[in-house]
Design a protein around this motif. Structure first.
Motif, PDB file in Angstrom:
ATOM      1  N   THR A  43       0.916  -1.072  -0.288  1.00  0.00           N
ATOM      2  CA  THR A  43      -0.329   0.054  -0.003  1.00  0.00           C
ATOM      3  C   THR A  43       0.697   1.317  -0.194  1.00  0.00           C
ATOM      4  OG1 THR A  43      -0.205   0.033   2.106  1.00  0.00           O
ATOM      5  CG2 THR A  43      -1.702  -1.161   1.545  1.00  0.00           C
ATOM      6  N   GLY A  44       2.248   1.054   0.629  1.00  0.00           N
ATOM      7  CA  GLY A  44       3.227   2.155   0.202  1.00  0.00           C
ATOM      8  C   GLY A  44       4.080   1.994  -0.964  1.00  0.00           C
ATOM      9  N   PRO A  45       5.025   2.807  -0.951  1.00  0.00           N
ATOM     10  CA  PRO A  45       6.181   2.745  -1.956  1.00  0.00           C
ATOM     11  C   PRO A  45       7.165   1.791  -2.300  1.00  0.00           C
ATOM     12  CG  PRO A  45       6.640   4.541   0.009  1.00  0.00           C
ATOM     13  CD  PRO A  45       5.590   4.271   0.271  1.00  0.00           C
ATOM     14  N   THR A  46       6.848   0.876  -0.471  1.00  0.00           N
ATOM     15  CA  THR A  46       7.436  -0.211  -0.436  1.00  0.00           C
ATOM     16  C   THR A  46       6.900  -0.906   0.581  1.00  0.00           C
ATOM     17  OG1 THR A  46       9.828   0.803  -0.680  1.00  0.00           O
ATOM     18  CG2 THR A  46       9.954  -1.440   0.428  1.00  0.00           C
ATOM     19  N   VAL A  47       7.141  -2.647  -0.383  1.00  0.00           N
ATOM     20  CA  VAL A  47       6.249  -3.688   0.319  1.00  0.00           C
ATOM     21  C   VAL A  47       7.695  -5.245   1.134  1.00  0.00           C
ATOM     22  CG1 VAL A  47       5.798  -5.196  -1.127  1.00  0.00           C
ATOM     23  CG2 VAL A  47       4.703  -5.378   0.585  1.00  0.00           C
ATOM     24  N   THR A  48       7.780  -5.507   2.089  1.00  0.00           N
ATOM     25  CA  THR A  48       8.211  -6.195   2.439  1.00  0.00           C
ATOM     26  C   THR A  48       7.562  -7.552   3.239  1.00  0.00           C
ATOM     27  OG1 THR A  48       9.891  -4.243   3.440  1.00  0.00           O
ATOM     28  CG2 THR A  48      10.472  -6.878   4.673  1.00  0.00           C
ATOM     29  N   GLY A  49       8.199  -8.622   3.233  1.00  0.00           N
ATOM     30  CA  GLY A  49       7.966 -10.174   2.926  1.00  0.00           C
ATOM     31  C   GLY A  49       8.711 -10.492   4.292  1.00  0.00           C
ATOM     32  N   THR A  50       8.141 -11.724   4.670  1.00  0.00           N
ATOM     33  CA  THR A  50       8.610 -11.724   6.208  1.00  0.00           C
ATOM     34  C   THR A  50       9.543 -13.218   5.752  1.00  0.00           C
ATOM     35  OG1 THR A  50       6.952 -13.970   6.350  1.00  0.00           O
ATOM     36  CG2 THR A  50       6.265 -12.071   6.852  1.00  0.00           C
ATOM     37  N   PRO A  51      10.603 -13.714   6.778  1.00  0.00           N
ATOM     38  CA  PRO A  51      11.614 -14.489   6.225  1.00  0.00           C
ATOM     39  C   PRO A  51      10.105 -15.867   6.621  1.00  0.00           C
ATOM     40  CG  PRO A  51      11.485 -13.515   8.608  1.00  0.00           C
ATOM     41  CD  PRO A  51      10.732 -13.424   8.124  1.00  0.00           C
ATOM     42  N   GLY A  52       9.237 -16.410   6.139  1.00  0.00           N
ATOM     43  CA  GLY A  52       8.279 -17.228   6.390  1.00  0.00           C
ATOM     44  C   GLY A  52       7.701 -17.480   4.396  1.00  0.00           C
ATOM     45  N   ASP A  53       7.286 -18.198   4.364  1.00  0.00           N
ATOM     46  CA  ASP A  53       6.818 -18.310   3.244  1.00  0.00           C
ATOM     47  C   ASP A  53       4.630 -17.007   2.523  1.00  0.00           C
ATOM     48  OD1 ASP A  53       8.159 -20.046   2.777  1.00  0.00           O
ATOM     49  OD2 ASP A  53       6.917 -21.866   2.973  1.00  0.00           O
ATOM     50  N   ASP A  54       5.407 -16.718   2.243  1.00  0.00           N
ATOM     51  CA  ASP A  54       5.104 -15.355   1.515  1.00  0.00           C
ATOM     52  C   ASP A  54       3.843 -15.449   0.487  1.00  0.00           C
ATOM     53  OD1 ASP A  54       5.112 -14.377   3.963  1.00  0.00           O
ATOM     54  OD2 ASP A  54       6.988 -13.525   2.823  1.00  0.00           O
ATOM     55  N   VAL A  55       2.289 -15.026   0.129  1.00  0.00           N
ATOM     56  CA  VAL A  55       2.236 -14.727  -0.785  1.00  0.00           C
ATOM     57  C   VAL A  55       1.666 -13.066  -0.848  1.00  0.00           C
ATOM     58  CG1 VAL A  55      -0.345 -14.777  -2.121  1.00  0.00           C
ATOM     59  CG2 VAL A  55       1.051 -16.682  -0.501  1.00  0.00           C
ATOM     60  N   ILE A  56       2.827 -12.195  -2.199  1.00  0.00           N
ATOM     61  CA  ILE A  56       2.656 -10.842  -1.898  1.00  0.00           C
ATOM     62  C   ILE A  56       1.985 -10.492  -3.643  1.00  0.00           C
ATOM     63  CG2 ILE A  56       3.956  -8.985  -2.182  1.00  0.00           C
ATOM     64  CD1 ILE A  56       6.441 -11.008  -0.230  1.00  0.00           C
ATOM     65  N   VAL A  75       2.858  -9.444  -9.490  1.00  0.00           N
ATOM     66  CA  VAL A  75       2.944  -7.757  -9.617  1.00  0.00           C
ATOM     67  C   VAL A  75       2.236  -7.013 -10.088  1.00  0.00           C
ATOM     68  CG1 VAL A  75       4.463  -5.725 -10.604  1.00  0.00           C
ATOM     69  CG2 VAL A  75       5.568  -7.846  -9.991  1.00  0.00           C
ATOM     70  N   THR A  76       1.242  -6.064  -9.694  1.00  0.00           N
ATOM     71  CA  THR A  76      -0.170  -5.333 -10.414  1.00  0.00           C
ATOM     72  C   THR A  76       0.464  -4.215 -11.326  1.00  0.00           C
ATOM     73  OG1 THR A  76      -0.720  -4.141  -8.510  1.00  0.00           O
ATOM     74  CG2 THR A  76      -1.418  -6.433  -8.785  1.00  0.00           C
ATOM     75  N   PHE A  77      -0.266  -3.850 -12.208  1.00  0.00           N
ATOM     76  CA  PHE A  77      -0.314  -3.279 -13.234  1.00  0.00           C
ATOM     77  C   PHE A  77       0.355  -1.530 -12.508  1.00  0.00           C
ATOM     78  CE2 PHE A  77      -1.092   0.511 -15.836  1.00  0.00           C
ATOM     79  CZ  PHE A  77      -0.508   0.349 -16.758  1.00  0.00           C
ATOM     80  N   VAL A  78       1.183  -1.070 -12.473  1.00  0.00           N
ATOM     81  CA  VAL A  78       1.372   0.621 -11.894  1.00  0.00           C
ATOM     82  C   VAL A  78       2.477   1.459 -13.259  1.00  0.00           C
ATOM     83  CG1 VAL A  78       1.317   0.249  -9.419  1.00  0.00           C
ATOM     84  CG2 VAL A  78       3.118  -0.489 -10.990  1.00  0.00           C
ATOM     85  N   PRO A  79       2.056   2.752 -13.384  1.00  0.00           N
ATOM     86  CA  PRO A  79       2.506   2.780 -14.645  1.00  0.00           C
ATOM     87  C   PRO A  79       4.137   3.554 -14.814  1.00  0.00           C
ATOM     88  CG  PRO A  79       1.381   5.189 -13.023  1.00  0.00           C
ATOM     89  CD  PRO A  79       0.964   3.045 -12.712  1.00  0.00           C
ATOM     90  N   ALA A  80       5.175   2.198 -13.312  1.00  0.00           N
ATOM     91  CA  ALA A  80       6.340   2.681 -13.092  1.00  0.00           C
ATOM     92  C   ALA A  80       6.779   0.947 -13.316  1.00  0.00           C
ATOM     93  CB  ALA A  80       6.476   3.259 -11.853  1.00  0.00           C
ATOM     94  N   SER A  81       7.653   0.871 -13.665  1.00  0.00           N
ATOM     95  CA  SER A  81       9.200  -0.785 -13.297  1.00  0.00           C
ATOM     96  C   SER A  81       8.640  -0.856 -11.905  1.00  0.00           C
ATOM     97  CB  SER A  81      10.069  -0.405 -14.515  1.00  0.00           C
ATOM     98  OG  SER A  81      11.081  -1.416 -13.676  1.00  0.00           O
ATOM     99  N   VAL A  82       8.529  -1.591 -11.473  1.00  0.00           N
ATOM    100  CA  VAL A  82       9.194  -2.412  -9.792  1.00  0.00           C
ATOM    101  C   VAL A  82      10.273  -2.870  -9.699  1.00  0.00           C
ATOM    102  CG1 VAL A  82       7.777  -3.520  -8.525  1.00  0.00           C
ATOM    103  CG2 VAL A  82       6.202  -2.786 -10.148  1.00  0.00           C
ATOM    104  N   LYS A  83      10.911  -2.779  -8.492  1.00  0.00           N
ATOM    105  CA  LYS A  83      11.985  -3.618  -8.060  1.00  0.00           C
ATOM    106  C   LYS A  83      11.533  -4.273  -7.303  1.00  0.00           C
ATOM    107  CE  LYS A  83      16.592  -2.008  -6.212  1.00  0.00           C
ATOM    108  NZ  LYS A  83      17.717  -1.613  -5.703  1.00  0.00           N
ATOM    109  N   ILE A  84      12.179  -5.419  -7.615  1.00  0.00           N
ATOM    110  CA  ILE A  84      12.057  -6.413  -7.012  1.00  0.00           C
ATOM    111  C   ILE A  84      13.569  -7.473  -6.150  1.00  0.00           C
ATOM    112  CG2 ILE A  84      10.321  -9.156  -6.619  1.00  0.00           C
ATOM    113  CD1 ILE A  84       8.694  -8.131  -8.674  1.00  0.00           C
ATOM    114  N   ASP A  85      13.321  -7.885  -4.815  1.00  0.00           N
ATOM    115  CA  ASP A  85      14.735  -8.381  -4.235  1.00  0.00           C
ATOM    116  C   ASP A  85      13.717  -9.855  -4.254  1.00  0.00           C
ATOM    117  OD1 ASP A  85      16.648 -10.050  -3.097  1.00  0.00           O
ATOM    118  OD2 ASP A  85      17.301  -8.001  -2.340  1.00  0.00           O
ATOM    119  N   ALA A  86      13.711 -10.461  -4.418  1.00  0.00           N
ATOM    120  CA  ALA A  86      13.348 -11.932  -4.068  1.00  0.00           C
ATOM    121  C   ALA A  86      13.366 -12.777  -2.890  1.00  0.00           C
ATOM    122  CB  ALA A  86      13.318 -13.507  -5.630  1.00  0.00           C
ATOM    123  N   GLY A  87      14.888 -12.257  -2.751  1.00  0.00           N
ATOM    124  CA  GLY A  87      15.392 -12.883  -0.952  1.00  0.00           C
ATOM    125  C   GLY A  87      15.969 -14.880  -1.014  1.00  0.00           C
TER     126      GLY A  87
END
Length: 275
Positions: A43-56, A75-87
């Motif tokens: 919902t904000g500029p950054t979303v962070t998962g947990t050390p467990g199994d997440d559905v993001i 990844v949902t549609f936004v008018p910009a490129s999304v940066k993802i660190d899968a961990g």
């Protein structure tokens, strides 16, 4: 050349791991990712998962840190490129709905990345992932110094002008476009759909496909090697490479990297000048 094949396909393992992801507690928004209730919605500029199994579900977020665990990211549609660190972990990233592509980093684990219409920049820590082809001009980078040789990865550029690049400072790397990537004689990845390929490694072998290709290569110093050597003379900056004033004899001269004892075949008009 040593070719190692596995009995189970990586794609099946990844999809099996995805099906075993816990549903968790669905978010209040009722978002889903590949028919699974989302446990985290951006919902904000950054979303962070947990050390467990997440559905993001990325939502409005433009930066995603999935953290450890076997995560599923949509990844949902936004008018910009999304940066993802899968961990770390066996992760799946579904970017088919992304409008402008992603800049994704696949860490350790056997990951699956599904690209969309935009420009996808994918960096893989190893070559044991599955990246099917998509639309757009995509760029895939494989960092193979710590790759898992028990699983052969699969990378498809799809449509568009696609680039694949391999970096490994510890090994000898060979690449043949539309065929495979070989590290120290072992096939570690099948590749197809790329018309530009590059390798930066200790030693490099490149072969093109039947079509029009662009190939580029660069040498990389092994961490246990010393800098450029000259039989005579002394220069304070020994790692600077050959001075501009030194010319090869009959275009066959070269500098020798590392501790090799033979003298480079160079004419030395400025042997004692280190400028």
């Amino acid at each position: 050349m040593k070719v190692v094949r596995r009995t189970a396909t990586l794609t099946a393992l990844l999809f099996g791991a995805t099906l075993l992801l816990p549903t968790g507690t669905a978010s209040a928004t009722g978002e889903t990712c590949r028919s699974k209730p989302a446990t985290i919605v951006g919902t904000g500029p950054t979303v962070t998962g947990t050390p467990g199994d997440d559905v993001i579900v990325t939502g409005t977020s433009l930066t995603v840190f999935a953290d450890a665990g076997n995560d599923l990211v949509c990844v949902t549609f936004v008018p910009a490129s999304v940066k993802i660190d899968a961990g770390d972990g066996d992760d799946m990233i579904d970017a088919t709905a992304a409008g402008f592509g992603t800049n994704s980093s696949l860490q350790s684990g056997h990951d699956l990345y599904l690209g969309g219409q935009g420009v996808d920049l994918v960096t893989a820590n190893g070559a044991d992932d599955v990246v099917p082809g998509g639309a757009g001009s995509d760029n895939v980078t494989l960092l193979t110094s710590q790759t898992d040789t028990t699983v052969i990865g699969s990378y498809d550029g799809g449509t568009g002008d696609d680039v694949i690049f391999v970096e490994d400072r510890l090994a000898d790397v060979g690449m043949q476009l539309d065929k495979q990537v070989v590290v120290d004689g072992i096939v570690i990845a099948d590749i197809t759909g790329f018309n530009t390929g590059g390798v930066s490694a200790h030693r490099v072998t490149l072969k093109g496909s039947d079509g029009d290709d662009t190939l580029y290569a660069s040498g990389m110093r092994h961490p246990h090697q010393r800098g450029w050597r000259r039989r005579q003379g002394h220069c304070p900056n020994r790692r600077a490479g050959p001075p501009a004033t030194m010319r090869p004899r009959h275009s066959v001269g070269r500098w020798v990297w590392g501790r090799q004892p033979r003298r480079p075949d160079w004419e030395r008009p400025a042997l004692r000048q280190c400028g």
